[in-house]
Design a protein around this motif. Sequence first.
Motif, PDB file in Angstrom:
ATOM      1  N   ASP A 759       6.397  -3.774 -14.837  1.00  0.00           N
ATOM      2  CA  ASP A 759       6.208  -3.766 -16.553  1.00  0.00           C
ATOM      3  C   ASP A 759       7.039  -2.896 -16.742  1.00  0.00           C
ATOM      4  N   VAL A 760       7.267  -1.557 -16.192  1.00  0.00           N
ATOM      5  CA  VAL A 760       7.966  -0.323 -16.918  1.00  0.00           C
ATOM      6  C   VAL A 760       8.959   0.123 -16.123  1.00  0.00           C
ATOM      7  N   SER A 761       9.613   1.047 -16.518  1.00  0.00           N
ATOM      8  CA  SER A 761      10.891   1.567 -15.597  1.00  0.00           C
ATOM      9  C   SER A 761      10.295   2.057 -14.305  1.00  0.00           C
ATOM     10  N   VAL A 762      11.020   1.872 -13.522  1.00  0.00           N
ATOM     11  CA  VAL A 762      10.799   2.395 -12.051  1.00  0.00           C
ATOM     12  C   VAL A 762      11.778   3.706 -11.905  1.00  0.00           C
ATOM     13  N   ASN A 763      11.069   4.544 -11.313  1.00  0.00           N
ATOM     14  CA  ASN A 763      11.548   5.985 -11.363  1.00  0.00           C
ATOM     15  C   ASN A 763      12.237   6.304  -9.815  1.00  0.00           C
ATOM     16  N   THR A 764      11.420   5.717  -8.807  1.00  0.00           N
ATOM     17  CA  THR A 764      11.797   5.948  -7.477  1.00  0.00           C
ATOM     18  C   THR A 764      11.324   4.747  -6.581  1.00  0.00           C
ATOM     19  N   ILE A 765      11.879   4.700  -5.437  1.00  0.00           N
ATOM     20  CA  ILE A 765      11.842   3.745  -4.252  1.00  0.00           C
ATOM     21  C   ILE A 765      11.844   4.270  -3.021  1.00  0.00           C
ATOM     22  N   ASN A 766      11.407   3.743  -1.992  1.00  0.00           N
ATOM     23  CA  ASN A 766      11.594   4.280  -0.678  1.00  0.00           C
ATOM     24  C   ASN A 766      11.150   2.938   0.434  1.00  0.00           C
ATOM     25  N   LEU A 767      11.696   2.938   1.346  1.00  0.00           N
ATOM     26  CA  LEU A 767      11.770   2.044   2.591  1.00  0.00           C
ATOM     27  C   LEU A 767      10.913   2.530   3.729  1.00  0.00           C
ATOM     28  N   ASN A 768      10.099   1.686   4.436  1.00  0.00           N
ATOM     29  CA  ASN A 768       9.466   2.119   5.420  1.00  0.00           C
ATOM     30  C   ASN A 768      10.303   2.046   6.632  1.00  0.00           C
ATOM     31  N   ALA A 769       9.792   2.673   7.737  1.00  0.00           N
ATOM     32  CA  ALA A 769      10.788   2.774   9.125  1.00  0.00           C
ATOM     33  C   ALA A 769      11.408   1.489   9.508  1.00  0.00           C
ATOM     34  N   ALA A 770      10.712   0.569   9.599  1.00  0.00           N
ATOM     35  CA  ALA A 770      11.352  -0.868   9.825  1.00  0.00           C
ATOM     36  C   ALA A 770      11.931  -1.572   8.908  1.00  0.00           C
ATOM     37  N   ASN A 771      11.937  -0.961   7.607  1.00  0.00           N
ATOM     38  CA  ASN A 771      12.753  -1.566   6.559  1.00  0.00           C
ATOM     39  C   ASN A 771      11.988  -3.052   6.147  1.00  0.00           C
ATOM     40  N   THR A 772      10.826  -3.089   6.227  1.00  0.00           N
ATOM     41  CA  THR A 772      10.167  -4.354   5.948  1.00  0.00           C
ATOM     42  C   THR A 772       9.219  -3.981   4.561  1.00  0.00           C
ATOM     43  N   VAL A 773       8.984  -2.941   4.405  1.00  0.00           N
ATOM     44  CA  VAL A 773       8.014  -2.967   3.301  1.00  0.00           C
ATOM     45  C   VAL A 773       8.713  -1.619   2.355  1.00  0.00           C
ATOM     46  N   LEU A 774       8.755  -2.050   1.022  1.00  0.00           N
ATOM     47  CA  LEU A 774       9.167  -1.001   0.047  1.00  0.00           C
ATOM     48  C   LEU A 774       8.194  -0.444  -1.083  1.00  0.00           C
ATOM     49  N   ALA A 775       8.424   0.785  -1.291  1.00  0.00           N
ATOM     50  CA  ALA A 775       7.325   1.290  -2.133  1.00  0.00           C
ATOM     51  C   ALA A 775       7.962   1.515  -3.662  1.00  0.00           C
ATOM     52  N   SER A 776       7.565   1.237  -4.596  1.00  0.00           N
ATOM     53  CA  SER A 776       8.075   1.921  -5.859  1.00  0.00           C
ATOM     54  C   SER A 776       7.165   2.309  -6.842  1.00  0.00           C
ATOM     55  N   GLY A 777       7.759   3.418  -7.489  1.00  0.00           N
ATOM     56  CA  GLY A 777       6.877   4.494  -8.497  1.00  0.00           C
ATOM     57  C   GLY A 777       7.494   4.304  -9.802  1.00  0.00           C
ATOM     58  N   THR A 778       6.589   4.067 -10.857  1.00  0.00           N
ATOM     59  CA  THR A 778       7.151   3.896 -12.305  1.00  0.00           C
ATOM     60  C   THR A 778       6.828   4.825 -12.978  1.00  0.00           C
ATOM     61  N   LYS A 779       7.327   5.091 -14.155  1.00  0.00           N
ATOM     62  CA  LYS A 779       7.312   6.018 -15.070  1.00  0.00           C
ATOM     63  C   LYS A 779       5.771   6.156 -15.778  1.00  0.00           C
ATOM     64  N   GLU A 780       5.130   4.958 -15.587  1.00  0.00           N
ATOM     65  CA  GLU A 780       3.710   5.154 -16.227  1.00  0.00           C
ATOM     66  C   GLU A 780       2.699   5.306 -14.957  1.00  0.00           C
ATOM     67  N   GLY A 781       3.299   5.663 -13.829  1.00  0.00           N
ATOM     68  CA  GLY A 781       2.463   6.072 -12.843  1.00  0.00           C
ATOM     69  C   GLY A 781       1.876   5.082 -11.719  1.00  0.00           C
ATOM     70  N   THR A 782       2.237   3.780 -11.859  1.00  0.00           N
ATOM     71  CA  THR A 782       1.965   2.753 -10.823  1.00  0.00           C
ATOM     72  C   THR A 782       2.754   2.819  -9.770  1.00  0.00           C
ATOM     73  N   ILE A 783       2.004   2.632  -8.630  1.00  0.00           N
ATOM     74  CA  ILE A 783       2.785   2.462  -7.243  1.00  0.00           C
ATOM     75  C   ILE A 783       2.487   0.960  -6.781  1.00  0.00           C
ATOM     76  N   SER A 784       3.599   0.446  -6.618  1.00  0.00           N
ATOM     77  CA  SER A 784       3.623  -1.002  -5.974  1.00  0.00           C
ATOM     78  C   SER A 784       4.328  -0.859  -4.455  1.00  0.00           C
ATOM     79  N   VAL A 785       3.606  -1.843  -3.624  1.00  0.00           N
ATOM     80  CA  VAL A 785       4.050  -1.836  -2.122  1.00  0.00           C
ATOM     81  C   VAL A 785       4.556  -3.402  -2.106  1.00  0.00           C
ATOM     82  N   TRP A 786       5.759  -3.642  -1.786  1.00  0.00           N
ATOM     83  CA  TRP A 786       6.319  -4.971  -1.626  1.00  0.00           C
ATOM     84  C   TRP A 786       6.679  -5.445  -0.320  1.00  0.00           C
ATOM     85  N   ASP A 787       6.634  -6.567   0.083  1.00  0.00           N
ATOM     86  CA  ASP A 787       7.298  -7.117   1.520  1.00  0.00           C
ATOM     87  C   ASP A 787       8.471  -7.490   1.092  1.00  0.00           C
TER      88      ASP A 787
END
Length: 913
Positions: A759-787
């Motif tokens: 919904d808003v600007s994404v400021n950071t991302i990171n992958l897990n060790a297996a590279n199957t799950v990604l985390a993203s953090g936005t400028k409004e403080g939301t954390i999303s976990v993606w398959d």
Amino acid sequence: MVFSNKKFLFICRFSLLLLNLEEYYFEQHTANHIINKGCRDERKFRGSLKICSKSIIFEPDDNIQPIIKIPLRDCISIKAPEDNEANNPFTRDTSGGISVLCNQVFLIKERNITAPYKTVRGRTEHLFQLDVAGKLGDVVQTLHQLYRASCLDKMGDQAAMITAILQSRLARTSFDKNRFQSISETLHMECKAEMVTPLVTNPGHVCVTDANLYFQPLNGYPKPVVQITLQNVRRIYKRRHGLMPLGLEVFCTENDLCSDIYLKFYNCQDRDELYFLIATYIENHVTEHTAESYMLQWQRGHLSNYQYLLHLNNLADRSCNDLSQYPVFPWIIADYSSSVLDLTKPETFRDLSKPIGALNKERLDRLLTRYQEMPEPKFMYGSHYSSPGYVLFYLVRVAPEYMLCLQNGKFDHADRMFNSLAETWKNCLDGATDFKELIPEFYENDSSFLVNSLKLDLGKRQGGKMVEDVELPPWASGPDDFLQKSQEALESQYVSEHLHEWIDIIFGYKQKGSEAVAAHNVFHPLTYEGGVDLNSIMDPNEKVALLTQILEFGQTPKQLFTIPHPRRIIPKLKSLSRTSSHSVSITESPVSPNEESFEDLTEESITLAWNNIAKLKLDEQYKIHKEAITGIAVTCNGSSVFTTSQDSTLKMFSKESKSIQRSVSFSNMALSSCLILPGDTTVISSSWDNHIYFYSVAFGRRQDILMGHDDAVSKICWCDGRLYSASWDSTVKVWHCDPGETLSNKKHHFELLAELEHDVSVNTINLNAANTVLASGTKEGTISVWDVTTATVLHQLPCHSGTVFDAAFSPDSRHLLSTGEDCCFKVIDVQTGMLISSVTADEPQRCFRWDGNTILSGSQTGDLLIWDLLGGKVIGRIKGHTGAVTSMWMNEQCTSVITGGEDKQIVFWKLQY
């Protein structure tokens, strides 16, 4: 034993347990009890006369003689005869006397033996001669008031009149300030309250000073004043007592389930004010723990299953002072017939995913049929899994007075006693109304509750056998061995893998609503928090009836979790590779002994490094940029360090020559991050100009540009030919990119595989060790976990207020840690999406590395901070940059760190231990 540690060490001959439920003990007077006054066989017994709200109790000094209890409702008359009365039995005495004529009395503890009360029916007269004759009129007047209350037809009217008498007494008294420990103490608050112990409460006055918490009982029992030093307080909890938010429990220990005092107030305002005063005093000394913080400790093996259940019970309003909310523990073992207990067999254990009532399918089917035919409000079980009767069923051998109090001076029928583990378990499986769970004592170290060491006469069973010790299963050599094996079962791998399922039922999302129905876990509505609003019930009789019903039936714990509880992290076999053991989906594969030992050494060296991370020492520092550094990437051999900066340049720094080897500018816009591809031949940089640049180390020139976003690219990640880019255009994009193609002249070798919308600007991302799950953090403080395999969002949480600065998975990929502009660290369970921990810093932490337990973070002021995440505190601080630490790199062995900051410097750190 939890039950006996503080509450049941020793009960004096007289105790509040001799009173009826909801009865008060008002006052006592030294007196003589005269039997057959004026006759040849006249006898006089010296002792103490107790005036209670529903009875008169006389405790003789001679322990051979029984305690006499006269219910006021059974009294015919209570009077102090006038001196001019004929045949006045008191005329020859100068001290004051009271004559009590009654239809029934109870004789208790004759020869000082704890046993069912003896009932003497028929008209009898009891004469009590007070030592202080001047108090006679007041005592008789009080007894007349209480007698009138006991004669009222309705229980609600009785309770209202007794409450009025009690409140009048409390209003006429106040806390005795002479009881202060020091004359210099400053009074902060005084109010009326009751001290709560199992089955009984004792009214009096509460006083809080700048140093102590005091409670002074109205009756001076069991001692004139209870004093708790505020400096010793470790935990304080608001409690729900009798369905009302009026309780407060204070602990001077960290892990004990039994508190030092439990108070019940007459209004919420007094309770909340006292809570605030004590909490304010201790907030600088004690870390407040939540269910989520305990969960994190349990998941990572820092709390045992037993300890975790104790903490959950505590947080869910369960208290050993309240038998209707006594701590509840699960049946674990299902085998009570084998000669050897095999904890490696799943069939040894109870199915923890189901409530007791659902373990037997045939019984459940009958219950469901009744449930479907029942009018609203529906419930599946006519009794609860935890109630005062069930608690005392287990503990009657060590707490017989409590059973006698609960059951009006009687023990239960001998065949209904806790006679055998196997019988009790079978009845829980097959009985039509028996759904009880266990209590903590089954997993403690004190086995006295299984042994009739007090030699109580608990009755004779149908077969003629006396009720003695509890019959243990064949696999237990004795009571201590039974508890030892029960503890081993509770801490076994099977239970560790499945305990979260039972927590879901008792404390979690399957406790209420549609999930409870689906799990066959529905009890009477009155047992649930919020099931009834007592304040809305105007009829005092209806209110008393409801409270009595709840006391007898039990209460469901306060709901702690509303989404599925995460599993425990079970340590894997050593044959697992390091990469797979840190993945979400773990596959076992055999390895050679050499590989196994190498990986063990690697794990041990990493653990050693993190255990000594506070010993990081500043090695070298260099000012190589003109603006803040935004990214750091290092070649495999560690010889070259690539950095990006807001000054728009990518620089290559040689560790060996300690100088800048390359400096490249792709545009006049800031670069936001960088990474180096496997083989160390290509560096990728992201830019605020919406582009991603590929730089050839070998050829020293830009290879390619990916123009993939409509706003600044904030962060990039790489894995297995895939590039992940986050942008202020509110997307994270996944690209297929073959690094080999970048040397050719082809310009269309980037394939967009997925676009993860935000919904808003994404400021950071990171992958897990297996590279199957990604985390993203936005400028409004939301954390999303993606398959990332399906490009779908698994969880989305509003974690921070303000920008998310950094986010990273734990090495085992079970948890996600983030830090933000709001100065908070937040931990999310990846499996369930539950926010399980929050730690607040004094300033924002801009970047970090962590091992799942310990955090190394770079702060806004330039220091490196070491955090004990489970303890929620800073355990080390190292001076570093003169401005915010904006970027951090750590090698695989966790022994070398490089940081970049707003001070335009890169700092090299070495671990020295």
